[in-house]
Design a protein around this motif. Structure first.
Motif, PDB file in Angstrom:
ATOM      1  N   ASP A 174      -2.478   0.549  12.731  1.00 15.24           N
ATOM      2  CA  ASP A 174      -2.414  -0.087  13.653  1.00 15.24           C
ATOM      3  C   ASP A 174      -3.299  -1.836  13.228  1.00 15.24           C
ATOM      4  OD1 ASP A 174      -4.828  -1.127  15.469  1.00 15.24           O
ATOM      5  OD2 ASP A 174      -6.420   0.368  14.123  1.00 15.24           O
ATOM      6  N   VAL A 175      -3.839  -2.754  14.441  1.00 16.74           N
ATOM      7  CA  VAL A 175      -3.685  -4.115  13.922  1.00 16.74           C
ATOM      8  C   VAL A 175      -4.049  -4.779  12.957  1.00 16.74           C
ATOM      9  CG1 VAL A 175      -4.289  -6.349  14.866  1.00 16.74           C
ATOM     10  CG2 VAL A 175      -4.579  -3.749  16.137  1.00 16.74           C
ATOM     11  N   GLY A 176      -2.932  -4.969  11.916  1.00 12.78           N
ATOM     12  CA  GLY A 176      -3.429  -6.082  10.866  1.00 12.78           C
ATOM     13  C   GLY A 176      -2.938  -5.131   9.502  1.00 12.78           C
ATOM     14  N   THR A 189       0.809  -0.996  -0.051  1.00 14.76           N
ATOM     15  CA  THR A 189       0.464  -0.447   0.134  1.00 14.76           C
ATOM     16  C   THR A 189       0.833   1.149   0.362  1.00 14.76           C
ATOM     17  OG1 THR A 189      -0.196   0.317   2.314  1.00 14.76           O
ATOM     18  CG2 THR A 189      -1.998  -1.399   1.367  1.00 14.76           C
ATOM     19  N   THR A 247       3.724  -6.235   9.175  1.00 16.90           N
ATOM     20  CA  THR A 247       5.924  -7.687   8.798  1.00 16.90           C
ATOM     21  C   THR A 247       5.791  -7.725   7.544  1.00 16.90           C
ATOM     22  OG1 THR A 247       3.989  -8.513  10.436  1.00 16.90           O
ATOM     23  CG2 THR A 247       5.734 -10.108   9.446  1.00 16.90           C
TER      24      THR A 247
HETATM   25  P1  ADP Z   1       0.265  -6.157  11.335  1.00 15.92           P
HETATM   26  O1  ADP Z   1       0.343  -4.828  11.112  1.00 15.92           O
HETATM   27  O2  ADP Z   1      -0.629  -6.252  12.978  1.00 15.92           O
HETATM   28  O3  ADP Z   1       1.596  -6.191  12.143  1.00 15.92           O
HETATM   29  P2  ADP Z   1       0.649  -8.396   9.769  1.00 15.92           P
HETATM   30  O4  ADP Z   1       1.609  -7.529   8.578  1.00 15.92           O
HETATM   31  O5  ADP Z   1       0.455  -9.735  10.337  1.00 15.92           O
HETATM   32  O6  ADP Z   1      -0.278  -6.759  10.414  1.00 15.92           O
HETATM   33  O7  ADP Z   1      -0.359  -8.230   7.852  1.00 15.92           O
HETATM   34  C1  ADP Z   1      -1.651  -8.217   7.806  1.00 15.92           C
HETATM   35  C2  ADP Z   1      -1.749  -9.339   6.480  1.00 15.92           C
HETATM   36  O8  ADP Z   1      -2.856  -8.622   5.457  1.00 15.92           O
HETATM   37  C3  ADP Z   1      -1.380 -10.868   6.625  1.00 15.92           C
HETATM   38  O9  ADP Z   1      -2.457 -10.844   6.136  1.00 15.92           O
HETATM   39  C4  ADP Z   1      -0.532  -9.533   5.285  1.00 15.92           C
HETATM   40  O10 ADP Z   1      -0.078 -10.792   4.304  1.00 15.92           O
HETATM   41  C5  ADP Z   1      -1.717  -8.419   4.865  1.00 15.92           C
HETATM   42  N1  ADP Z   1      -1.082  -8.011   3.689  1.00 15.92           N
HETATM   43  C6  ADP Z   1      -0.007  -7.153   3.876  1.00 15.92           C
HETATM   44  N2  ADP Z   1       0.189  -6.219   3.918  1.00 15.92           N
HETATM   45  C7  ADP Z   1      -0.254  -5.947   2.495  1.00 15.92           C
HETATM   46  C8  ADP Z   1      -1.304  -5.589   1.010  1.00 15.92           C
HETATM   47  N3  ADP Z   1      -0.213  -4.587   0.668  1.00 15.92           N
HETATM   48  N4  ADP Z   1      -1.991  -6.299  -0.009  1.00 15.92           N
HETATM   49  C9  ADP Z   1      -2.882  -7.255   0.866  1.00 15.92           C
HETATM   50  N5  ADP Z   1      -2.296  -7.749   1.850  1.00 15.92           N
HETATM   51  C10 ADP Z   1      -1.686  -7.268   2.738  1.00 15.92           C
END
Ligand code: ADP
Ligand code: MG
Length: 707
Positions: A302-304, A275, A308
Motif C-alpha cells: 500500500d501507499v507509504g 520491517t 523504495t
Molecule cells: P511507497 O511504498 O509508497 O513507495 P516509500 O518507499 O516512499 O513508500 O516510503 C514511505 C516512507 O516510509 C519514507 O519516508 C521512508 O523513508 C519511510 N520508511 C520506509 N521504510 C521504513 C522503515 N522500515 N522504518 C521507518 N520508516 C520507513
C-alpha cells in the motif's frame, strides 16, 4: 471458440442460410456476424420469465409477461406540436391492454391487422386503471410465430443495429441445430471432474433454455452453461499467461549473488531497520537474483509501505556484484525524488545518474555515455530511459516503480535495451501500490511472482479522512492554518493547472489562480509554493526541494504529486473538486500524508454542483483506509477495465467472465491450466485448447513476450 477445420458448417457464411438475402447479410456483417459460429456465440443479454397463464383481466404490473389477445384497435396518434406515437389495443374475453411506441414505429405495425391474434411481450404497467406496455415486442401467430414461444423463458439479445429482436432470435433459432457440431475444446477428464456441460450443450441451452430453467441464475450468469463459457475463457487466459511467462524465461539471466545479508545491506543504506515485511520481500528478491533465470517479480504494498527501500536494497545487491541497475518512474518528480534518496542511501559520490526529459543536451549525452560504458552503476529516470540513444553496458536489474502507469511495451523496451547489449535478460522488479483484489492480482499479474508488504512501518498513525462541502471552506482554511502554525506542512490539490477557457471546465478551480489567491488571503503569513506539470524539471526540482527543506509550508499542486512523493512532515492534504477523481487516485493522493509520526488528515472538498451521489462515493474513503478495500469499491463502481489499466498490462479483453464476480471459476481455471502445462508445456496434445488460447489472446500473446 474453436475452429476444427475449415469445412465445419459452423464456419459457413450466413449468406447460405435460407432467409438471409443480400440486404440482411450486409446488415449482419456490418454488425460483425459473418459465420454461423458468430451468431451462435452471440448469447442473450437477459432472460425473462414468461407467465402466460393469466388473462388480460388480471396481469401483474411490473412483471415481464407474454400476453395473447385479439388486435382490436391500431392507431397513429399525433398530439399537437409533439411527435406522433403508435398505439394498439389487445383484447381477450376478460380484459384489455394498450401498447405504445414512442419515437419509432415498430416495423411490424403495418403488417398486423384488426381481428388478428397477437402476442405481446414486455413489462406490464398499470396506469390510470389500465394495463399498458411500453415498446413491447410483437409476435404474430401466423407464419410460425408460435414456434418461438416454446418454453417459459424468453431470451433478450442486445440490440443489433438494423435487425429487430424477433428477426435476430428467429435467425439464431434457425441455425441453433448446427450448435450440436461445436467441437469440445476441453479434455474430457477436466470437464467431468469439474462437472461441466459440453460447450455445444451450453450454447444450445443458453439460446433456448430448457423448461424449468432458473431465470435468476441465468440473469446472474450463474447457470452451469454460462459458467462453462466463463471457465473456458479463464482457462484460455491463464494458459496464455503461463505460456507468456515460460517464453520470457527462455533466455538466461545474470547470477547475482550478494556477499551481504539483507540486514547488512539495510544497515549500510538506511537510518532505519527494515520491517519484517520489507526484509521478507528483500530476501525473496535476493533469492531470485541468485538464479540464472530472470526474475519477474511484483513488489506489492500500500501507499507509504516503504517499497523504495526494498528497491534500493535490491539495486545495491546488483551493484555490489558488478552489474548496473535502473529504476524507471512515471513522473519526473518521482524520478528526482528517487535520485535524491539514492544519493542519501549510497552517498553523494556513488556513481548514480539521473535521466529525465527536458535535460540539457550536453548533460543527457554525458549520462548516456556513463550508462553505455558502465560508469553509471545506477540509472534513475523516467520514460527517457527507454528512448533512443540510451544503452546499458551490463544491466542486471531493471526496476519499474508505479508499474500500473506504464504499458507492457515500455516494460519490454527497458529489458530489450539490456538484452541487446549483453545477450541476457536482466532481472525485473515492478512495484505498485495500486492494490487489487487477490483473485484479480493472480491474473493481471499472473506471470509475475508477488512479494507483498502488508504492514506499514512502525509508528504510523491512521490518516483521518473527511468529506467537506463548500460551506465548510473557511473552517478548512482554519484547520490548515493551525497545522502550519504548529510547524507542519500541507498540500492542496487542484484538477487544473490554469484557468480553463473551456466551458466544460467553467467553475473548476485551478492551482495557479488559487496559489495566488491563497498566498495573499488566508495563508498570507505562510510560505505558499506552486507545483504543476508545466514547470521545467529544474523548477520542479527547486520547488520540491524547498518543500522538503520546509522552505514552503503549503504546496498548491496538481496531481503531479499523486504518486510516490514522500515528505514526511506534511500532515494535511486537501483535494479540491474531489468528485472529479477516482477513488484509487484519491487513495494515492491521500498517501502523501501520514508518512511521519504525527498522523495525517485528508480533506476531500466537493465542488458546489456535485450531488449526493458524489458525496456517497467519497464516503468510502472516509471509512476505508486500506487500499485493497478502496480498490474493491472502485472496481464495483467503475468496472475492472479502468482500474489497473488491464489493457496496459497486456491482457485480452473478456467477453463472458468478470475477474471480480467469477473469482472461484478463475481459481479453478488457474489450477487446471497449471496442471495441463506441467503435463504438456506446449499443449501439443490439446489442439482445441491451443485454439482457445489463440482466439482469446489474438496478438497480445506474441506481441508481448514480457509482462
Ligand atoms: P511507497 O511504498 O509508497 O513507495 P516509500 O518507499 O516512499 O513508500 O516510503 C514511505 C516512507 O516510509 C519514507 O519516508 C521512508 O523513508 C519511510 N520508511 C520506509 N521504510 C521504513 C522503515 N522500515 N522504518 C521507518 N520508516 C520507513
Ligand atoms: Mg513509491
Amino acid at each position: 471458440m474453436v475452429k476444427v477445420c475449415d469445412l465445419s458448417p459452423l464456419d459457413e457464411s450466413l449468406q447460405y442460410i435460407s432467409g438471409v438475402g443480400p440486404v440482411l447479410m450486409s446488415i449482419l456483417s456490418a454488425a460483425g456476424f459473418n459465420t454461423v459460429r458468430d451468431l451462435l456465440f452471440y448469447l442473450p443479454r437477459r432472460y425473462g420469465e414468461i407467465d402466460d397463464s393469466q388473462t388480460l383481466s388480471e396481469l401483474t404490473p411490473g412483471r415481464e409477461m407474454r400476453v395473447k389477445g385479439i388486435l382490436t384497435k391500431k392507431s397513429t396518434i399525433r398530439p399537437p406540436r409533439r411527435r406522433p406515437f403508435y398505439e394498439i389495443t389487445l383484447e381477450d374475453s376478460g380484459g384489455k391492454l394498450t401498447a405504445r411506441w414512442f419515437n419509432f414505429r415498430p416495423y411490424i405495425f403495418d403488417a398486423v391487422n384488426i381481428g388478428e391474434e397477437l402476442i405481446l411481450l414486455g413489462k406490464v404497467d398499470y396506469l390510470r386503471g389500465k394495463y399498458q406496455m411500453m415498446h413491447p415486442e410483437i409476435i404474430t401467430l401466423k407464419g410460425g410465430g408460435a414456434a418461438l414461444m416454446a418454453g417459459n423463458t424468453h431470451t433478450f439479445y442486445s440490440d443489433v443495429a438494423g435487425i429487430s429482436q424477433i428477426k435476430l432470435r428467429k435467425l439464431i433459432l434457425k441455425v441453433l441445430p448446427l450448435a450440436s457440431q461445436i467441437s469440445e475444446p476441453l479434455p474430457e477428464e477436466i470437464r467431468l471432474r469439474r462437472r461441466m456441460p459440453t460447450l455445444s450443450e451450453s450454447v444450445i441451452s443458453l439460446h433456448a433454455p430448457p423448461e424449468g430453467s432458473d431465470i435468476v441464475a441465468l440473469n446472474e450468469r450463474r447457470s452451469p452453461w454460462q459458467q462453462r463459457l466463463i471457465y473456458d475463457e479463464f482457462l484460455a487466459l491463464q494458459l496464455g499467461l503461463f505460456l507468456r511467462k515460460a517464453s520470457h524465461q527462455g533466455s538466461g539471466a545474470p547470477v547475482i549473488k550478494s556477499a551481504k545479508t539483507v540486514e547488512e545491506l539495510a544497515k549500510e543504506l538506511f537510518p532505519f531497520a527494515l520491517t519484517p515485511d520489507q526484509a521478507g520481500a528483500a530476501r525473496e528478491i535476493l533469492g531470485d537474483l541468485g538464479q540464472n533465470k530472470p526474475m519477474n517479480r511484483l513488489l506489492h504494498g500500500d501507499v507509504g509501505s516503504g517499497k523504495t527501500a526494498v528497491a534500493l536494497l535490491a539495486a545495491a545487491a546488483a551493484m555490489d556484484a558488478g552489474y548496473q541497475a535502473a529504476i524507471m518512474a512515471p513522473t519526473e518528480l518521482l524520478a528526482l525524488q528517487h535520485y535524491t534518496k539514492a544519493k542519501e542511501a549510497f552517498g553523494e559520490l556513488a556513481p548514480i545518474e539521473l535521466l529525465i526529459g527536458n535535460q540539457k543536451a550536453a548533460y543527457k549525452l554525458r549520462v548516456q555515455s556513463a550508462a553505455a560504458t558502465g560508469r553509471a552503476a545506477l540509472l534513475i529516470g523516467t520514460h527517457a530511459l527507454i528512448q533512443e540513444g540510451v544503452s546499458f553496458k551490463k544491466l542486471g536489474l531493471a526496476i519499474i516503480d508505479e508499474q500500473h502507469r506504464f504499458g507492457v511495451m515500455q516494460r519490454a523496451a527497458l529489458l530489450q535495451k539490456a538484452e541487446a547489449a549483453s545477450g541476457y535478460t536482466p532481472h525485473l522488479l515492478v512495484m505498485t501500490a495500486t492494490p487489487i483484489p487477490r483473485t484479480m492480482a493472480m491474473t493481471v499479474y499472473g506471470d509475475l511472482d508477488v512479494s507483498t508488504i502488508a504492514h506499514l512501518p512502525p509508528g504510523r498513525l491512521p490518516v483521518i479522512t473527511k468529506v467537506l462541502r463548500e460551506k465548510e471552506r473557511q473552517s478548512m482554511y482554519r484547520e490548515i492554518a493551525e497545522a502550519l502554525a504548529r510547524g507542519e506542512q500541507a498540500y492542496m490539490i487542484y484538477p487544473l493547472v490554469e484557468e480553463s477557457e473551456s466551458e466544460l471546465l467553467a467553475g473548476i478551480k485551478d492551482a495557479t489562480t488559487m496559489a495566488e489567491e491563497l498566498a495573499n488571503g488566508p495563508f498570507k503569513y505562510f510560505k505558499v509554493g506552486l507545483m504543476h506539470g508545466r514547470l521545467t524539471p529544474e523548477e520542479k526540482n527547486a520547488v520540491m526541494e524547498a518543500f522538503h527543506r520546509h522552505e514552503i509550508d503549503l504546496l498548491i499542486s496538481t496531481t503531479v504529486v499523486e504518486v510516490g512523493i514522500d515528505v514526511p512532515s506534511a500532515t494535511i492534504l486537501v483535494v479540491e473538486h474531489a468528485e472529479r477523481f477516482g477513488l484509487s487516485q484519491l487513495h494515492q493522493l491521500r498517501g502523501r500524508v501520514g508518512r511521519g509520526q504525527s498522523g495525517g488528515t485528508c480533506l476531500l472538498m466537493i465542488g458546489g454542483h456535485a450531488g449526493d451521489e458524489a458525496f456517497e462515493r467519497l464516503m468510502v474513503l472516509k471509512e476505508e483506509s486500506s487500499g485493497f478495500k478502496v480498490a474493491e469499491a472502485d472496481l464495483a463502481i467503475r468496472g475492472p477495465g479502468d482500474i489497473i489499466g488491464t489493457r496496459q498490462s497486456g491482457m485480452p479483453s473478456l467477453k463472458y467472465g468478470d475477474l471480480l464476480r467469477d473469482g472461484n471459476i478463475l481459481k479453478a481455471a488457474r489450477q487446471d491450466a497449471k496442471n495441463l502445462l506441467l503435463k504438456d508445456p506446449e499443449l501439443k496434445n490439446y489442439p482445441g485448447l491451443k485454439e482457445l488460447v489463440k482466439n482469446l489472446w489474438q496478438d497480445h500473446l506474441y506481441l508481448a513476450t514480457v509482462s
